[in-house]
Design a protein around this motif. Structure first.
Motif, PDB file in Angstrom:
ATOM      1  N   GLY A 283       0.809  -1.211   0.000  1.00  0.00           N
ATOM      2  CA  GLY A 283       0.000   0.000   0.000  1.00  0.00           C
ATOM      3  C   GLY A 283       0.842   1.261   0.000  1.00  0.00           C
ATOM      4  O   GLY A 283       1.631   1.508  -0.913  1.00  0.00           O
ATOM      5  N   ARG A 284       0.719   2.045   1.058  1.00  0.00           N
ATOM      6  CA  ARG A 284       1.415   3.328   1.163  1.00  0.00           C
ATOM      7  C   ARG A 284       2.783   3.213   1.838  1.00  0.00           C
ATOM      8  O   ARG A 284       3.410   4.232   2.124  1.00  0.00           O
ATOM      9  CB  ARG A 284       0.542   4.325   1.941  1.00  0.00           C
ATOM     10  N   ILE A 285       3.232   2.007   2.094  1.00  0.00           N
ATOM     11  CA  ILE A 285       4.520   1.781   2.755  1.00  0.00           C
ATOM     12  C   ILE A 285       5.451   1.104   1.756  1.00  0.00           C
ATOM     13  O   ILE A 285       5.135   0.026   1.240  1.00  0.00           O
ATOM     14  CB  ILE A 285       4.354   0.914   4.006  1.00  0.00           C
ATOM     15  N   LEU A 286       6.599   1.713   1.489  1.00  0.00           N
ATOM     16  CA  LEU A 286       7.495   1.256   0.435  1.00  0.00           C
ATOM     17  C   LEU A 286       8.886   1.022   0.992  1.00  0.00           C
ATOM     18  O   LEU A 286       9.391   1.813   1.800  1.00  0.00           O
ATOM     19  CB  LEU A 286       7.534   2.287  -0.698  1.00  0.00           C
ATOM     20  N   LEU A 287       9.512  -0.066   0.558  1.00  0.00           N
ATOM     21  CA  LEU A 287      10.855  -0.441   1.016  1.00  0.00           C
ATOM     22  C   LEU A 287      11.905   0.031   0.022  1.00  0.00           C
ATOM     23  O   LEU A 287      11.694   0.009  -1.192  1.00  0.00           O
ATOM     24  CB  LEU A 287      10.969  -1.957   1.162  1.00  0.00           C
ATOM     25  N   ALA A 288      13.062   0.433   0.562  1.00  0.00           N
ATOM     26  CA  ALA A 288      14.172   0.858  -0.291  1.00  0.00           C
ATOM     27  C   ALA A 288      15.485   0.473   0.367  1.00  0.00           C
ATOM     28  O   ALA A 288      15.563   0.256   1.577  1.00  0.00           O
ATOM     29  CB  ALA A 288      14.121   2.373  -0.523  1.00  0.00           C
ATOM     30  N   GLY A 289      16.530   0.399  -0.432  1.00  0.00           N
ATOM     31  CA  GLY A 289      17.845   0.078   0.107  1.00  0.00           C
ATOM     32  C   GLY A 289      17.903  -1.324   0.682  1.00  0.00           C
ATOM     33  O   GLY A 289      17.246  -2.245   0.194  1.00  0.00           O
ATOM     34  N   ASP A 290      18.681  -1.480   1.755  1.00  0.00           N
ATOM     35  CA  ASP A 290      18.865  -2.810   2.348  1.00  0.00           C
ATOM     36  C   ASP A 290      17.571  -3.393   2.895  1.00  0.00           C
ATOM     37  O   ASP A 290      17.469  -4.609   3.071  1.00  0.00           O
ATOM     38  CB  ASP A 290      19.901  -2.742   3.468  1.00  0.00           C
ATOM     39  N   ALA A 291      16.586  -2.562   3.189  1.00  0.00           N
ATOM     40  CA  ALA A 291      15.291  -3.092   3.623  1.00  0.00           C
ATOM     41  C   ALA A 291      14.641  -3.891   2.503  1.00  0.00           C
ATOM     42  O   ALA A 291      13.896  -4.846   2.753  1.00  0.00           O
ATOM     43  CB  ALA A 291      14.371  -1.951   4.059  1.00  0.00           C
ATOM     44  N   ALA A 292      14.929  -3.526   1.261  1.00  0.00           N
ATOM     45  CA  ALA A 292      14.357  -4.204   0.105  1.00  0.00           C
ATOM     46  C   ALA A 292      15.292  -5.262  -0.466  1.00  0.00           C
ATOM     47  O   ALA A 292      14.834  -6.232  -1.075  1.00  0.00           O
ATOM     48  CB  ALA A 292      14.024  -3.186  -0.995  1.00  0.00           C
ATOM     49  N   HIS A 293      16.595  -5.085  -0.269  1.00  0.00           N
ATOM     50  CA  HIS A 293      17.569  -6.025  -0.838  1.00  0.00           C
ATOM     51  C   HIS A 293      18.890  -5.869  -0.107  1.00  0.00           C
ATOM     52  O   HIS A 293      19.436  -4.777  -0.022  1.00  0.00           O
ATOM     53  CB  HIS A 293      17.781  -5.768  -2.327  1.00  0.00           C
ATOM     54  N   ALA A 294      19.407  -6.924   0.433  1.00  0.00           N
ATOM     55  CA  ALA A 294      20.720  -6.916   1.080  1.00  0.00           C
ATOM     56  C   ALA A 294      21.719  -7.524   0.111  1.00  0.00           C
ATOM     57  O   ALA A 294      21.592  -8.687  -0.272  1.00  0.00           O
ATOM     58  CB  ALA A 294      20.680  -7.694   2.384  1.00  0.00           C
ATOM     59  N   ILE A 295      22.693  -6.709  -0.306  1.00  0.00           N
ATOM     60  CA  ILE A 295      23.652  -7.118  -1.330  1.00  0.00           C
ATOM     61  C   ILE A 295      25.020  -7.300  -0.677  1.00  0.00           C
ATOM     62  O   ILE A 295      25.497  -6.403   0.019  1.00  0.00           O
ATOM     63  CB  ILE A 295      23.751  -6.048  -2.443  1.00  0.00           C
ATOM     64  N   PRO A 296      25.690  -8.438  -0.863  1.00  0.00           N
ATOM     65  CA  PRO A 296      27.048  -8.607  -0.331  1.00  0.00           C
ATOM     66  C   PRO A 296      27.974  -7.492  -0.795  1.00  0.00           C
ATOM     67  O   PRO A 296      27.771  -6.895  -1.866  1.00  0.00           O
ATOM     68  CB  PRO A 296      27.480  -9.965  -0.899  1.00  0.00           C
ATOM     69  N   ILE A 297      29.009  -7.212  -0.001  1.00  0.00           N
ATOM     70  CA  ILE A 297      29.826  -6.026  -0.225  1.00  0.00           C
ATOM     71  C   ILE A 297      30.749  -6.139  -1.430  1.00  0.00           C
ATOM     72  O   ILE A 297      31.274  -5.120  -1.893  1.00  0.00           O
ATOM     73  CB  ILE A 297      30.671  -5.719   1.026  1.00  0.00           C
ATOM     74  N   THR A 298      30.974  -7.332  -1.961  1.00  0.00           N
ATOM     75  CA  THR A 298      31.931  -7.509  -3.046  1.00  0.00           C
ATOM     76  C   THR A 298      31.491  -6.748  -4.293  1.00  0.00           C
ATOM     77  O   THR A 298      30.485  -7.048  -4.904  1.00  0.00           O
ATOM     78  CB  THR A 298      32.086  -8.999  -3.382  1.00  0.00           C
ATOM     79  N   GLY A 299      32.268  -5.728  -4.634  1.00  0.00           N
ATOM     80  CA  GLY A 299      31.950  -4.909  -5.794  1.00  0.00           C
ATOM     81  C   GLY A 299      31.320  -3.577  -5.441  1.00  0.00           C
ATOM     82  O   GLY A 299      31.132  -2.727  -6.303  1.00  0.00           O
ATOM     83  N   GLY A 300      30.959  -3.360  -4.186  1.00  0.00           N
ATOM     84  CA  GLY A 300      30.428  -2.068  -3.763  1.00  0.00           C
ATOM     85  C   GLY A 300      29.089  -1.720  -4.382  1.00  0.00           C
ATOM     86  O   GLY A 300      28.839  -0.563  -4.754  1.00  0.00           O
ATOM     87  N   LEU A 301      28.191  -2.689  -4.488  1.00  0.00           N
ATOM     88  CA  LEU A 301      26.921  -2.472  -5.182  1.00  0.00           C
ATOM     89  C   LEU A 301      25.747  -2.133  -4.272  1.00  0.00           C
ATOM     90  O   LEU A 301      24.757  -1.563  -4.721  1.00  0.00           O
ATOM     91  CB  LEU A 301      26.569  -3.722  -5.994  1.00  0.00           C
TER      92      LEU A 301
END
Length: 557
Positions: A283-301
């Motif tokens: 609905g009116r609540i949206l996820l962004a960043g690590d809340a939406a996707h946790a990406i391993p640090i290799t490559g700085g992505l």
């Protein structure tokens, strides 16, 4: 004590890391009333994310802070990863970070190596919207008109109830908001526990002549923190952290030949996660960043992907809040960004395998009795994890992208799908995109996550071209839709309200590289992605209005 805010915000941002702070700055530029809350009492004192890539720097250029971020960052020569047995030893492998170690012709900016604790203050200063630190979100409820958030101030103990029309959750991999919504995740999950040790030592004798953003050793990685000094070590967390010899672990990575005593300043334990949320909100609540996707640090992505999330989301929120877009526009956020998150996770896992492969080659070399300084042919051919296509080549497919026949194909996320796109080559003499041509290997699209080939196909980022010595076509973009055309007078009557739309003249020499006829135009979204491409002037004077109505879900306007 229960406290009521004098004015409820349009958007409540939960999380004061780089992603939440970027969202705050972007929304403020749109005139949206914002409140940001962060449960930590201050900005992070730890270096954490290290690489700000080319695309994020383009966003920060739009915010007017790219130059300050670059001034506080390392020189480009640090845009390299080096593999050594210890810091004392010579490289057995090395690779440049594409878009950081040297400029790339596909962008007006370069990425930088800088520590997150240097980046966050610049992002905080980029906006004046209220940011409350030491305030934690503890409850959420949603109705047809908005979201009610319950907050607790850990300093005063006060409880606050805030009513916002929308919530952006940028509260990290262990997101409270995601858990309150009951949204699950897919992917490998936790990849291991790690520790970062910030220490002080003079290592210039072993690093100054061969600078790098990261030195990967057999005993953990060593990272220079700031141009003026400071270091960090990170590696697997010992089983007994209470009795861990942090100085000993750091010294092991430095090597016996350094004879340097490290002064440990701070220690932080963390978990490397790898997942994508099953949904990017409710609905009116949206996820962004690590809340939406946790990406391993290799490559700085990881952080950079989060910046891309809010760059995609904030103009859509502004449109709905200001009335020139319908709520369906927000429904395009997940179809456009979730595929990018999946592809980015895949690339980060591939990066980890590349690192492991280089280390295995080294072990094999030592077992075979080869000289300790013998080089290794690294598996990425001098292109640090070779990801420019992923960084600049994301391709959005949704109803917020207008195709030639008016249909919106299924989202693909990046330019790895090549069936409906045309490519352009890059002129390495001028640093600008040349005219459309067939991409290599017989494909009809824009390459892979490794390679970036600029294209003006709808859904892709507008290719960069220099309009003047320090003015890029990307600088014509802002808090508005941009109509780029070599014939502005022919399109002037198309600039009808209520949409924020600016017509930007395009010199004739740029028309052909952008695949435009004498009266053609590109309609570019506020996030820099092409919404529509007319090679020549359309028959109807209402074409732009009809297209904006379609892509912003505003049939009543």
């Amino acid at each position: 004590m229960m406290v009521e805010l004098p004015t409820d915000p349009d958007v409540l941002i939960v999380g004061g890391g780089p992603v939440g702070l970027t969202a705050r700055a972007l929304l403020e530029r749109w005139g949206v009333r914002v409140l940001l809350v962060e449960k930590r009492r201050e900005l992070s004192p730890f270096p954490r994310s290290r690489l700000v890539n080319v695309r994020s720097m383009e966003v920060f250029r739009q915010l007017g802070i790219a130059a300050r971020i670059a001034d506080a960052a390392f020189a480009p020569k640090y845009g390299r990863i080096r593999f050594r047995d210890t810091l004392y030893d010579r490289d057995f492998a090395s690779a440049a970070m594409v878009g950081v170690h040297a400029p790339v012709p596909e962008s007006p900016v370069s990425g930088v190596v800088t520590s997150q604790d240097r980046l966050e203050p610049e992002l905080l200063a980029a906006a004046g919207a209220e940011a409350r630190f030491g305030v934690e979100l503890v409850g959420l409820s949603e109705d047809a008109d908005g979201v009610v958030a319950s907050l607790v101030d850990h300093g005063s103990g006060d409880k606050t109830v805030v009513r916002a029309r929308y919530v952006v959750a940028a509260d990290g991999a262990n997101s409270t908001v995601r858990q309150l919504l009951g949204i699950g995740t897919v992917g490998p999950g936790a990849l291991g526990s790690f520790t970062t040790v910030v220490f002080d030592a003079d290592l210039s004798r072993w690093a100054a002549d061969q600078p790098a953003g990261v030195y990967v050793t057999a005993h953990g990685s060593l990272i220079p923190l700031y141009p003026e000094g400071g270091w960090a070590w990170f590696g697997a967390t010992p089983e007994d952290t209470r009795r861990a010899d942090w100085v000993g672990l750091v010294s092991e990575a430095l090597g016996d030949g350094t004879a340097v005593s490290a002064e440990v300043l701070r220690v932080q334990h963390w978990v490397m996660n790898a997942f994508v949320a099953e949904r990017f909100g409710h609905g009116r609540i949206l996820l962004a960043g690590d809340a939406a996707h946790a990406i391993p640090i290799t490559g700085g992505l990881g952080m950079n992907t989060g910046v891309g999330d809010v760059h995609n989301l904030c103009w859509k929120l502004a449109g709905v809040l200001q009335g020139w877009a319908g709520p369906g526009l927000l429904d395009t956020y997940e179809p456009e960004r979730r595929p990018v998150a999946h592809e980015t996770l895949r690339q980060a896992v591939a990066n980890a395998k590349l690192v492991a492969k280089a280390q295995k080659l080294r072990r094999d070399q030592l077992r075979n009795g080869e000289a300790p300084s013998a080089p290794i042919e690294v598996p990425w051919s001098e292109r640090y994890f070779a990801q420019l296509g992923l960084v600049l080549g994301a391709n959005y497919r949704s109803t917020a992208v207008h195709t030639d026949n008016g249909a919106a194909p299924e989202s693909t996320g990046t330019d790895t799908d090549t069936d409906t796109r045309t490519g352009t080559e890059t002129d390495t003499r001028t640093g600008t995109a040349a005219g459309p041509s067939a991409p290599p290997d017989g494909h009809t699209g824009t390459g892979t996550s490794t390679d970036y080939i600029p294209t003006t196909a709808p859904g892709h980022r507008l290719p960069h071209r220099w309009l003047a010595p320090d003015r890029s076509t990307l600088d014509t973009l802002g808090e508005w839709f941009t109509l780029l055309t070599p014939a502005p007078a022919h399109w002037q009557q198309q600039a009808t309200p209520p949409w924020p739309l600016r017509i930007a003249p395009l010199q004739t020499e740029h028309a052909d590289p952008y695949d435009l006829g004498a009266h053609g135009a590109l309609l570019v979204r506020p996030d820099g992605h092409i919404a529509a491409h007319w090679r020549d002037r359309p028959r109807s004077d209402a074409t732009v209005r009809a297209t904006l109505t379609e892509i912003t879900d505003a049939p009543g306007l």
